[in-house]
Enzyme design. Structure first.
Site, PDB file in Angstrom:
ATOM      1  N   ASN A  10       0.864  -1.177   0.000  1.00 34.55           N
ATOM      2  CA  ASN A  10       0.000   0.000   0.000  1.00 34.55           C
ATOM      3  C   ASN A  10       0.901   1.227   0.000  1.00 34.55           C
ATOM      4  OD1 ASN A  10      -1.801   2.044   0.521  1.00 34.55           O
ATOM      5  ND2 ASN A  10      -2.332   1.354   2.594  1.00 34.55           N
ATOM      6  N   TRP A  11       1.002   1.849  -1.170  1.00 39.78           N
ATOM      7  CA  TRP A  11       1.942   2.963  -1.296  1.00 39.78           C
ATOM      8  C   TRP A  11       1.405   4.262  -0.705  1.00 39.78           C
ATOM      9  CZ3 TRP A  11       3.863   1.972  -7.069  1.00 39.78           C
ATOM     10  CH2 TRP A  11       4.587   0.780  -7.082  1.00 39.78           C
ATOM     11  N   LYS A  12       0.144   4.250  -0.310  1.00 40.24           N
ATOM     12  CA  LYS A  12      -0.483   5.438   0.294  1.00 40.24           C
ATOM     13  C   LYS A  12      -0.258   6.673  -0.598  1.00 40.24           C
ATOM     14  CE  LYS A  12      -0.194   3.237   4.766  1.00 40.24           C
ATOM     15  NZ  LYS A  12      -0.096   3.355   6.221  1.00 40.24           N
ATOM     16  N   HIS A 100      -9.657   1.396   4.971  1.00 46.11           N
ATOM     17  CA  HIS A 100      -8.365   1.515   5.647  1.00 46.11           C
ATOM     18  C   HIS A 100      -8.528   2.440   6.855  1.00 46.11           C
ATOM     19  CE1 HIS A 100      -4.227   2.634   6.492  1.00 46.11           C
ATOM     20  NE2 HIS A 100      -3.889   1.510   5.877  1.00 46.11           N
ATOM     21  N   GLU A 102      -6.830   4.746   7.979  1.00 47.12           N
ATOM     22  CA  GLU A 102      -6.591   6.168   7.701  1.00 47.12           C
ATOM     23  C   GLU A 102      -7.826   6.808   7.076  1.00 47.12           C
ATOM     24  OE1 GLU A 102      -2.903   5.587   5.607  1.00 47.12           O
ATOM     25  OE2 GLU A 102      -1.954   5.030   7.495  1.00 47.12           O
ATOM     26  N   GLU A 172      -5.682  -4.837  10.723  1.00 46.26           N
ATOM     27  CA  GLU A 172      -4.616  -3.863  10.939  1.00 46.26           C
ATOM     28  C   GLU A 172      -4.863  -3.122  12.247  1.00 46.26           C
ATOM     29  OE1 GLU A 172      -2.672  -2.751   6.972  1.00 46.26           O
ATOM     30  OE2 GLU A 172      -4.393  -1.437   7.174  1.00 46.26           O
ATOM     31  N   GLY A 178       2.372   2.181  10.802  1.00 49.19           N
ATOM     32  CA  GLY A 178       3.329   3.277  10.635  1.00 49.19           C
ATOM     33  C   GLY A 178       4.065   3.652  11.912  1.00 49.19           C
ATOM     34  N   SER A 217       3.240  -2.244  10.342  1.00 47.02           N
ATOM     35  CA  SER A 217       4.694  -2.316  10.510  1.00 47.02           C
ATOM     36  C   SER A 217       5.296  -3.665  10.122  1.00 47.02           C
ATOM     37  CB  SER A 217       5.083  -1.935  11.941  1.00 47.02           C
ATOM     38  OG  SER A 217       4.670  -0.610  12.225  1.00 47.02           O
ATOM     39  N   GLY A 238       2.701  -1.170   4.299  1.00 48.08           N
ATOM     40  CA  GLY A 238       2.794   0.250   3.974  1.00 48.08           C
ATOM     41  C   GLY A 238       4.232   0.671   3.761  1.00 48.08           C
ATOM     42  N   GLY A 239       4.848   1.218   4.796  1.00 47.03           N
ATOM     43  CA  GLY A 239       6.195   1.775   4.715  1.00 47.03           C
ATOM     44  C   GLY A 239       7.211   0.873   4.024  1.00 47.03           C
TER      45      GLY A 239
HETATM   46  P1  PGA Z   1       2.675   0.206   7.694  1.00 47.34           P
HETATM   47  O1  PGA Z   1       1.231   0.452   7.036  1.00 47.34           O
HETATM   48  O2  PGA Z   1       3.199  -1.073   7.108  1.00 47.34           O
HETATM   49  O3  PGA Z   1       3.488   1.410   7.277  1.00 47.34           O
HETATM   50  O4  PGA Z   1       2.490   0.110   9.160  1.00 47.34           O
HETATM   51  C1  PGA Z   1       0.339  -0.614   6.854  1.00 47.34           C
HETATM   52  C2  PGA Z   1      -0.956  -0.121   6.286  1.00 47.34           C
HETATM   53  O5  PGA Z   1      -1.386   0.994   6.646  1.00 47.34           O
HETATM   54  O6  PGA Z   1      -1.588  -0.792   5.446  1.00 47.34           O
END
Ligand code: PGA
Length: 255
Positions: A10-12, A100, A102, A172, A178, A217, A238-239
């Site tokens: 997930n490149w956000k 998600h 976010e 999640e 993050g 993470s 994500g990251g």
């Molecule tokens: P993260 O994000 O790996 O940076 O914790 C995961 C996500 O939000 O899908």
């Protein structure tokens, strides 16, 4: 039916379309064709990069699957700034992330919206990745299972047993996203086993086919222990998906 593992990056809100193409090509070169026998691999670039990434995937016959980070549930109309599911389907998008944390926390998305989005995604022949997860306060107060159970019920209500079997759920925990703080693999397994039990209570045996991912993470150092758990079928990353070398190491978690 055996569930095939799935790891989605997930490149956000990262990468313009040129950077996205580079990230995709580097990832492709770092993976071996045999890797895809063990794991399905997806990337979710921002909307503005979907067309470019789709074109490269098709031109180079890549096995990487295209994912979108969000969708609206309406077909079309006066919804300034939104993207319709039919527009994503036309770009050969395979997966659409819905709900998600976010989106839920920053943009106020409700379970009802997530549910409508999941249905719209299916209606256009794509597969939703439905995200659920508790806050740190909920975990500490001992209400994590109630919270996730209610998100599962409300976000998936009205879907058919067949749709549940082909859907993807991502657990999640919000406090792990993050933050560099990963859930203990045993805790993640416990919650994901609970989610699967909720699904089979409501939809029957088809829930054995539902792929349930862990997100929060994930990195090359912890993915092995996460994937070793019996109910965890992959990761939403994500990251660690932004650097192709790092993401390739996550995808090749058995090496
Ligand atoms: P993260 O994000 O790996 O940076 O914790 C995961 C996500 O939000 O899908």
């Amino acid at each position: 039916m055996a569930r095939k593992n799935l790891i989605v990056g997930n490149w956000k809100m990262n990468s313009n379309h040129l950077e996205a193409i580079q990230m995709l090509q580097k990832l492709h070169y770092r993976l071996d064709p045999n890797d895809y026998d063990r794991v399905d691999v997806g990337v979710a670039p921002p909307f503005t990069s979907l067309r470019s990434v789709q074109t490269v995937i098709e031109a180079d016959h890549m096995s990487i699957q295209l994912a979108a980070q969000n969708t609206h549930f309406e077909e079309k109309g006066a919804f300034t700034g939104e993207v319709a599911p039919s527009m994503l389907a036309k770009l050969s998008v395979h997966f659409v992330i819905v709900g998600h944390s976010e989106r839920r926390q920053i943009f106020g998305e409700t379970d009802d919206w997530v549910n409508r989005k999941a249905k719209a995604v299916f209606a256009h022949g794509m597969t939703p990745i439905v995200c659920v997860g508790e806050t740190l306060e909920e975990r500490e107060a001992g209400s994590a299972f109630d919270r996730v159970g209610s998100q599962i019920r409300l976000s998936l209500t009205g879907l058919s047993a067949e749709q549940i079997g082909s859907a993807v759920v991502a657990y999640e925990p919000i406090w792990a996203i993050g933050t560099g703080r990963t859930a203990d693999p045993a805790d993640a397994q416990e919650m994901i086993e609970f989610i699967r039990a909720q699904l089979s209570q409501q939809w029957g045996g088809t829930a054995d086919d539902t792929r349930i991912l862990y997100g929060g993470s994930v990195n090359p150092g912890n993915i092995g222990a996460i994937m070793a758990k019996k109910d965890i079928d992959g990761g939403l990353v994500g990251g660690a998906s932004l650097d192709p070398d790092t993401f390739a190491s996550v995808v090749r978690y058995w090496i």
